[in-house]
Design a protein around this motif. Structure first.
Motif, PDB file in Angstrom:
ATOM      1  N   THR A   1       0.848  -1.186   0.000  1.00 42.25           N
ATOM      2  CA  THR A   1       0.000   0.000   0.000  1.00 42.25           C
ATOM      3  C   THR A   1       0.881   1.231   0.000  1.00 42.25           C
ATOM      4  OG1 THR A   1      -1.681  -1.151   1.284  1.00 42.25           O
ATOM      5  CG2 THR A   1      -1.810   1.238   1.240  1.00 42.25           C
ATOM      6  N   PHE A   2       0.711   2.061  -1.005  1.00 36.49           N
ATOM      7  CA  PHE A   2       1.495   3.284  -1.064  1.00 36.49           C
ATOM      8  C   PHE A   2       1.148   4.161   0.132  1.00 36.49           C
ATOM      9  CE2 PHE A   2       3.667   6.870  -2.661  1.00 36.49           C
ATOM     10  CZ  PHE A   2       2.841   7.972  -2.482  1.00 36.49           C
ATOM     11  N   LEU A   3       2.185   4.712   0.745  1.00 34.78           N
ATOM     12  CA  LEU A   3       1.990   5.520   1.947  1.00 34.78           C
ATOM     13  C   LEU A   3       2.289   6.993   1.675  1.00 34.78           C
ATOM     14  CD1 LEU A   3       1.146   4.616   4.748  1.00 34.78           C
ATOM     15  CD2 LEU A   3       3.543   4.399   5.359  1.00 34.78           C
ATOM     16  N   ILE A   4       3.486   7.261   1.287  1.00 32.89           N
ATOM     17  CA  ILE A   4       3.922   8.646   1.088  1.00 32.89           C
ATOM     18  C   ILE A   4       5.161   8.641   0.215  1.00 32.89           C
ATOM     19  CG2 ILE A   4       5.396   8.695   3.148  1.00 32.89           C
ATOM     20  CD1 ILE A   4       4.355  11.591   3.642  1.00 32.89           C
ATOM     21  N   SER A   5       5.367   9.718  -0.497  1.00 34.00           N
ATOM     22  CA  SER A   5       6.542   9.790  -1.376  1.00 34.00           C
ATOM     23  C   SER A   5       7.193  11.159  -1.269  1.00 34.00           C
ATOM     24  CB  SER A   5       6.131   9.531  -2.828  1.00 34.00           C
ATOM     25  OG  SER A   5       5.260  10.555  -3.275  1.00 34.00           O
ATOM     26  N   ILE A   6       8.377  11.253  -1.821  1.00 35.21           N
ATOM     27  CA  ILE A   6       9.081  12.529  -1.827  1.00 35.21           C
ATOM     28  C   ILE A   6       9.970  12.603  -3.051  1.00 35.21           C
ATOM     29  CG2 ILE A   6      10.994  11.690  -0.375  1.00 35.21           C
ATOM     30  CD1 ILE A   6      10.973  14.529   0.933  1.00 35.21           C
ATOM     31  N   SER A   7       9.938  13.751  -3.682  1.00 38.44           N
ATOM     32  CA  SER A   7      10.825  13.999  -4.815  1.00 38.44           C
ATOM     33  C   SER A   7      12.175  14.471  -4.292  1.00 38.44           C
ATOM     34  CB  SER A   7      10.204  15.068  -5.716  1.00 38.44           C
ATOM     35  OG  SER A   7      11.151  15.591  -6.608  1.00 38.44           O
ATOM     36  N   SER A   8      13.209  14.237  -5.083  1.00 36.70           N
ATOM     37  CA  SER A   8      14.555  14.626  -4.640  1.00 36.70           C
ATOM     38  C   SER A   8      14.749  16.139  -4.565  1.00 36.70           C
ATOM     39  CB  SER A   8      15.613  14.027  -5.568  1.00 36.70           C
ATOM     40  OG  SER A   8      15.432  14.501  -6.886  1.00 36.70           O
ATOM     41  N   ILE A   9      13.775  16.913  -5.090  1.00 41.15           N
ATOM     42  CA  ILE A   9      13.911  18.371  -5.005  1.00 41.15           C
ATOM     43  C   ILE A   9      13.402  18.896  -3.664  1.00 41.15           C
ATOM     44  CG2 ILE A   9      13.740  18.652  -7.495  1.00 41.15           C
ATOM     45  CD1 ILE A   9      10.853  19.616  -7.100  1.00 41.15           C
ATOM     46  N   LYS A  10      12.804  18.006  -2.876  1.00 40.45           N
ATOM     47  CA  LYS A  10      12.291  18.405  -1.569  1.00 40.45           C
ATOM     48  C   LYS A  10      13.101  17.729  -0.461  1.00 40.45           C
ATOM     49  CE  LYS A  10       7.505  19.121  -2.975  1.00 40.45           C
ATOM     50  NZ  LYS A  10       6.091  18.798  -2.691  1.00 40.45           N
ATOM     51  N   ASP A  11      12.951  18.227   0.762  1.00 45.03           N
ATOM     52  CA  ASP A  11      13.585  17.547   1.878  1.00 45.03           C
ATOM     53  C   ASP A  11      12.573  17.067   2.911  1.00 45.03           C
ATOM     54  OD1 ASP A  11      14.879  20.728   3.152  1.00 45.03           O
ATOM     55  OD2 ASP A  11      12.853  19.915   3.071  1.00 45.03           O
ATOM     56  N   LYS A  12      11.318  17.395   2.696  1.00 46.20           N
ATOM     57  CA  LYS A  12      10.280  16.976   3.643  1.00 46.20           C
ATOM     58  C   LYS A  12       8.946  16.919   2.931  1.00 46.20           C
ATOM     59  CE  LYS A  12       7.990  18.613   7.874  1.00 46.20           C
ATOM     60  NZ  LYS A  12       7.979  19.680   8.907  1.00 46.20           N
ATOM     61  N   ASN A  13       8.171  15.910   3.284  1.00 45.77           N
ATOM     62  CA  ASN A  13       6.803  15.827   2.803  1.00 45.77           C
ATOM     63  C   ASN A  13       5.943  15.248   3.914  1.00 45.77           C
ATOM     64  OD1 ASN A  13       4.617  16.008   1.076  1.00 45.77           O
ATOM     65  ND2 ASN A  13       4.953  13.970   0.202  1.00 45.77           N
ATOM     66  N   GLU A  14       4.825  15.906   4.158  1.00 48.47           N
ATOM     67  CA  GLU A  14       3.992  15.520   5.295  1.00 48.47           C
ATOM     68  C   GLU A  14       2.592  15.178   4.826  1.00 48.47           C
ATOM     69  OE1 GLU A  14       4.237  18.531   8.237  1.00 48.47           O
ATOM     70  OE2 GLU A  14       2.953  17.539   9.676  1.00 48.47           O
ATOM     71  N   ASP A  15       2.036  14.117   5.410  1.00 44.77           N
ATOM     72  CA  ASP A  15       0.658  13.730   5.092  1.00 44.77           C
ATOM     73  C   ASP A  15       0.043  13.128   6.347  1.00 44.77           C
ATOM     74  OD1 ASP A  15      -0.921  11.431   2.687  1.00 44.77           O
ATOM     75  OD2 ASP A  15      -1.737  12.908   4.076  1.00 44.77           O
ATOM     76  N   GLY A  16      -0.709  13.966   7.058  1.00 40.77           N
ATOM     77  CA  GLY A  16      -1.325  13.487   8.291  1.00 40.77           C
ATOM     78  C   GLY A  16      -0.281  13.094   9.311  1.00 40.77           C
ATOM     79  N   ARG A  17      -0.374  11.857   9.778  1.00 41.55           N
ATOM     80  CA  ARG A  17       0.566  11.383  10.807  1.00 41.55           C
ATOM     81  C   ARG A  17       1.913  10.972  10.222  1.00 41.55           C
ATOM     82  NH1 ARG A  17      -0.445   6.829  13.129  1.00 41.55           N
ATOM     83  NH2 ARG A  17      -1.906   6.021  11.571  1.00 41.55           N
TER      84      ARG A  17
END
Lengths: 115, 115
Positions: free
Chosen positions: B45-61
């Motif tokens: 199940t996909f949870l969360i992802s991040i692109s290499s241009i970012k250093d943080k990605n937040e989704d709920g908990r």
């Protein structure tokens, strides 16, 4: 490694129509997945295509909109139904290897534009 | 050699506390990172992802942090809940090379959240 082909590679469709995308793998695989890569957004899992049973859909995706077939261990189709411009995206088929590192391989993608 | 490493095979956390799952990678060409959650006998199940241009990605908990210089990413779950108990896989992909691209998975970390 698995070799994956997708058809069509790209298409431009009218609003309200449906498009079926085919995914063919050169070896039998247990796990097949369908993803969507919308412009500027995350790669998103749509569903797991299960052989011989109904696909397992992720939150936000439903069978009526994205019916999936998996008639055997090497082939799957994803239909994008009643399309709207918001469905414009790259649709990717993926399979999971049973090798030691559980690699997941992606097909070349189908670039869909809905007018 | 493994390109994506999850060095902790298991993690135990109390309900309400923070869970931190770590992942290291070796290939500097990876430009997209994903976390998956997997229950026994089910697809990821996909949870969360991040692109290499970012250093943080937040989704709920769930928050994913990326440290490109250290080739390290981590998944934070706050607060942890018993339903979060599952195997968590870190994965990386070189998205700009779309044809036959492999999503490389780590071996997973089993998270157990006790109430």
């Amino acid at each position: 490694s698995a070799v994956i082909s997708q058809k069509p590679s790209r298409d431009i469709c009218q609003r309200g129509t449906s498009l079926t995308i085919q995914c063919q793998v050169d070896s039998q695989v247990t796990m097949m997945f369908w993803y969507r890569q919308q412009p500027g957004q995350s790669l998103t899992l749509i569903a797991t295509a299960n052989q011989g049973s109904e696909a397992t859909y992720e939150s936000g995706f439903v069978i009526d909109k994205f019916p999936i077939s998996r008639p055997n261990l090497t082939f799957s189709t994803l239909t994008v139904s009643n399309m709207s411009p918001e469905d414009s995206s790259i649709y990717l088929c993926s399979v999971e290897d049973t090798g030691p590192y559980n690699e997941q391989f992606f097909g070349p993608g189908t670039r869909l534009t809905v007018l | 050699d493994q390109q994506v490493k999850q060095n902790s095979p298991s993690l135990s956390v109390q309900e309400g506390r923070i869970s931190i799952l770590n992942c290291d990678y070796t290939n500097s060409m990876f430009d997209y990172f994903l976390w998956y959650k997997k229950y026994p006998a089910e697809g990821p199940t996909f949870l969360i992802s991040i692109s290499s241009i970012k250093d943080k990605n937040e989704d709920g908990r769930f928050t994913v942090f990326l440290n490109k210089s250290a080739k390290h990413l981590s998944l934070h779950i706050v607060p942890s809940q018993p339903g979060d108990s599952a195997v968590y896989f870190c994965a990386a992909i070189c998205l700009h090379n779309q044809a036959g691209t492999a999503l490389i998975f780590g071996k997973g970390t089993t998270l157990s959240v006790s109430s």
